[in-house]
Design a protein around this motif. Structure first.
Motif, PDB file in Angstrom:
ATOM      1  N   ASN A 163      43.796  23.663  12.896  1.00 30.32           N
ATOM      2  CA  ASN A 163      43.725  25.119  13.016  1.00 30.32           C
ATOM      3  C   ASN A 163      42.794  25.729  11.977  1.00 30.32           C
ATOM      4  OD1 ASN A 163      45.613  25.283  15.172  1.00 30.32           O
ATOM      5  ND2 ASN A 163      47.302  25.068  13.717  1.00 30.32           N
TER       6      ASN A 163
ATOM      7  N   SER B 120      39.227  25.037  12.857  1.00 28.45           N
ATOM      8  CA  SER B 120      38.860  25.901  13.983  1.00 28.45           C
ATOM      9  C   SER B 120      38.542  27.315  13.518  1.00 28.45           C
ATOM     10  CB  SER B 120      39.996  25.938  15.004  1.00 28.45           C
ATOM     11  OG  SER B 120      39.737  26.877  16.024  1.00 28.45           O
ATOM     12  N   VAL B 121      39.325  27.809  12.567  1.00 24.66           N
ATOM     13  CA  VAL B 121      39.107  29.164  12.057  1.00 24.66           C
ATOM     14  C   VAL B 121      37.719  29.305  11.445  1.00 24.66           C
ATOM     15  CG1 VAL B 121      39.790  30.720  10.191  1.00 24.66           C
ATOM     16  CG2 VAL B 121      41.519  29.782  11.714  1.00 24.66           C
TER      17      VAL B 121
ATOM     18  N   ALA C  23      45.853  28.946  15.259  1.00 21.96           N
ATOM     19  CA  ALA C  23      44.700  29.518  14.558  1.00 21.96           C
ATOM     20  C   ALA C  23      45.046  30.890  13.973  1.00 21.96           C
ATOM     21  CB  ALA C  23      43.514  29.625  15.512  1.00 21.96           C
TER      22      ALA C  23
END
Length: 271
Positions: free
Chosen positions: A55, A58-59, A237
């Motif tokens: 996550n 991804s951020v 996320a």
């Protein structure tokens, strides 16, 4: 003796319950940031899960979160700095020269909801082409930060004995020098407290940013919308982004907590 021991146990239990109630949302946020979407939705995997940092990657990789962090940092620091630059002399003047009418005007500006100024701000900034600029965001955030700093520092300056200033004047200082060289250095706890609270407000502000910010100046609270769509919310996320938003403020608060306590109580007792 047994009664005192029982009261201590009861106090400990109540303290634990209060701390748990307030800490639980933060605990859930941190754990959810290391879970997959399926694990977050599963009630049986609240504690039993394999943490992963997907996550967070991804951020930063998919949502360009560093740019939003930089935007929020510039706006928060800028609004806090200029609020201090204007607010400290104003608070000192109100405290020392008993400018009650000016203090009342500042109080009204603090009490009036910020949304009242939102449309006038937008019309004004759009006319002078300042929408989607740091200038418009800094000025709009000062609308709340400046009165906040003034009202914290008024009580702090009022608590300082006038003899300190009189001794400075006797030694040959001007009033400006007394303020800069004597008053401000001993007002550190109050300045740190007001600065921290103003910074936190600006860092977390959503209302002004959603209207006045654009693609170039989008701040962290607005960027959170990137994780929400019509059909789904990317909870993993979103929680990772929430942890990133919370972390700087949490670190600053922990480092400055000693000054915050003394700053908030500094104006409680005069003399």
């Amino acid at each position: 003796m047994k009664r005192k021991k029982g009261l201590r146990v009861l106090q400990s239990v109540l303290t634990f319950l209060v701390v748990f109630i307030f800490a639980f949302p933060f605990l859930w946020m941190v754990m959810a940031s290391f879970k997959t979407q399926a694990q977050i939705m599963s009630t049986g995997q609240f504690f039993s899960f394999s943490p992963e940092a997907r996550n967070y990657s991804s951020v930063f990789q998919e949502y360009d979160f560093l740019r939003f962090i930089w935007n929020s940092f510039i706006v928060a620091v800028g609004s806090t700095f200029f609020s201090l630059l204007l607010g400290l002399p104003a608070a000192y003047a109100v405290a020392r020269y008993h400018l009650q009418k000016l203090g009342l005007i500042i109080l009204v500006a603090r009490i009036v909801p910020g949304i009242t100024f939102l449309i006038p701000w937008f019309i004004l900034f759009s006319k002078i082409n300042l929408v989607d600029t740091y200038t418009s965001l800094i000025l709009s955030h000062m609308l709340v930060g400046l009165p906040f700093i003034i009202w914290i520092m008024i009580s702090f300056f009022e608590a300082l004995p006038t003899e300190i200033e009189e001794s400075g004047l006797i030694d040959g200082c001007t009033k400006h020098q007394v303020f800069m060289r004597i008053i401000l250095p001993i007002s550190g706890p109050g300045i740190i407290t007001s600065s921290l609270l103003s910074f936190i407000f600006s860092w977390n502000n959503f209302m002004f940013s959603i209207i006045l910010a654009g693609d170039k100046t989008k701040t962290l609270p607005i960027a959170v919308f990137n994780f929400m769509s019509y059909s789904e919310i990317n909870w993993g996320a979103l929680m990772a982004a929430a942890c990133i938003i919370t972390l700087p403020v949490l670190i600053i608060a922990l480092l400055a907590q000693r000054y915050v306590v003394s700053g908030l109580t500094g104006g409680a007792v005069k003399g």
